[in-house]
Write a protein that holds these residues in place. Structure first.
Motif, PDB file in Angstrom:
ATOM      1  N   ASP A  26       0.827  -1.210   0.000  1.00 32.75           N
ATOM      2  CA  ASP A  26       0.000   0.000   0.000  1.00 32.75           C
ATOM      3  C   ASP A  26       0.861   1.259   0.000  1.00 32.75           C
ATOM      4  OD1 ASP A  26      -2.315  -1.560   0.023  1.00 32.75           O
ATOM      5  OD2 ASP A  26      -2.346  -1.635   2.217  1.00 32.75           O
ATOM      6  N   LYS A  28       3.720   1.721   1.288  1.00 33.38           N
ATOM      7  CA  LYS A  28       4.558   1.885   2.485  1.00 33.38           C
ATOM      8  C   LYS A  28       5.606   0.783   2.542  1.00 33.38           C
ATOM      9  CE  LYS A  28       1.066   4.306   5.034  1.00 33.38           C
ATOM     10  NZ  LYS A  28       0.054   4.280   6.028  1.00 33.38           N
ATOM     11  N   VAL A  30       8.030  -2.077   3.826  1.00 33.99           N
ATOM     12  CA  VAL A  30       8.191  -3.185   4.760  1.00 33.99           C
ATOM     13  C   VAL A  30       9.599  -3.715   4.501  1.00 33.99           C
ATOM     14  CG1 VAL A  30       7.437  -5.515   5.386  1.00 33.99           C
ATOM     15  CG2 VAL A  30       5.739  -3.776   4.777  1.00 33.99           C
ATOM     16  N   VAL A  48       7.786  -2.796   9.918  1.00 36.75           N
ATOM     17  CA  VAL A  48       6.515  -2.615   9.216  1.00 36.75           C
ATOM     18  C   VAL A  48       5.962  -1.226   9.546  1.00 36.75           C
ATOM     19  CG1 VAL A  48       5.960  -5.080   9.179  1.00 36.75           C
ATOM     20  CG2 VAL A  48       5.183  -3.679  11.084  1.00 36.75           C
ATOM     21  N   PHE A  52       0.387  -1.865  10.953  1.00 37.55           N
ATOM     22  CA  PHE A  52       0.385  -2.974   9.994  1.00 37.55           C
ATOM     23  C   PHE A  52       0.204  -4.292  10.737  1.00 37.55           C
ATOM     24  CE2 PHE A  52       2.428  -6.255   7.441  1.00 37.55           C
ATOM     25  CZ  PHE A  52       1.901  -6.003   6.186  1.00 37.55           C
ATOM     26  N   THR A  53      -0.799  -5.081  10.338  1.00 38.27           N
ATOM     27  CA  THR A  53      -1.076  -6.341  11.035  1.00 38.27           C
ATOM     28  C   THR A  53      -1.242  -7.536  10.091  1.00 38.27           C
ATOM     29  OG1 THR A  53      -3.450  -5.874  11.000  1.00 38.27           O
ATOM     30  CG2 THR A  53      -2.224  -5.148  12.958  1.00 38.27           C
ATOM     31  N   ASP A  54      -0.871  -7.398   8.834  1.00 39.49           N
ATOM     32  CA  ASP A  54      -1.081  -8.460   7.840  1.00 39.49           C
ATOM     33  C   ASP A  54      -0.003  -9.536   7.960  1.00 39.49           C
ATOM     34  OD1 ASP A  54      -1.577 -10.068   5.659  1.00 39.49           O
ATOM     35  OD2 ASP A  54      -1.836  -8.407   4.248  1.00 39.49           O
TER      36      ASP A  54
END
Length: 103
Positions: A26, A28, A30, A48, A52-54
């Protein structure tokens, strides 16, 4: 045991100056920080974006990095507990661990 690897290819940049693998989610950044010693890569930290929690994305990122390790004929030393857990859940990649490292 026949384990099929389903790998969603992602664009990963190896930023050797910052010693980290980088990808965007998105828009951003990582990243996964590493260090080298002999023919081993030590995976030390995952960065992250805030909030972010994916975890599935992180799992896919780690799978892609394992493929990079195979291509470069590197052994992987998981310093981070989250990466050690990845090896426990994905036994297919355990041959990347150096001799003597048990997960």
């Amino acid at each position: 045991m026949n384990t099929e690897i389903i790998l969603e290819k992602m664009e990963i940049k190896d930023n050797t100056f910052a010693r980290q693998f980088e990808t965007l989610v998105d828009g951003k950044l990582v990243s996964l920080e590493y260090s080298f010693q002999e023919k081993k890569i030590f995976l030390t930290r995952i960065n992250v974006p805030e909030g972010f929690t994916d975890e599935e994305f992180i799992n896919d990122l780690l799978k892609n990095i394992m493929e990079i390790a195979y291509d470069r004929k590197l052994k992987v030393v998981p310093i981070l507990p989250k990466i050690a857990l990845f090896f426990r859940k994905n036994v297919t990649y355990r041959d990347l661990l150096p001799p003597g490292i048990k997960i």
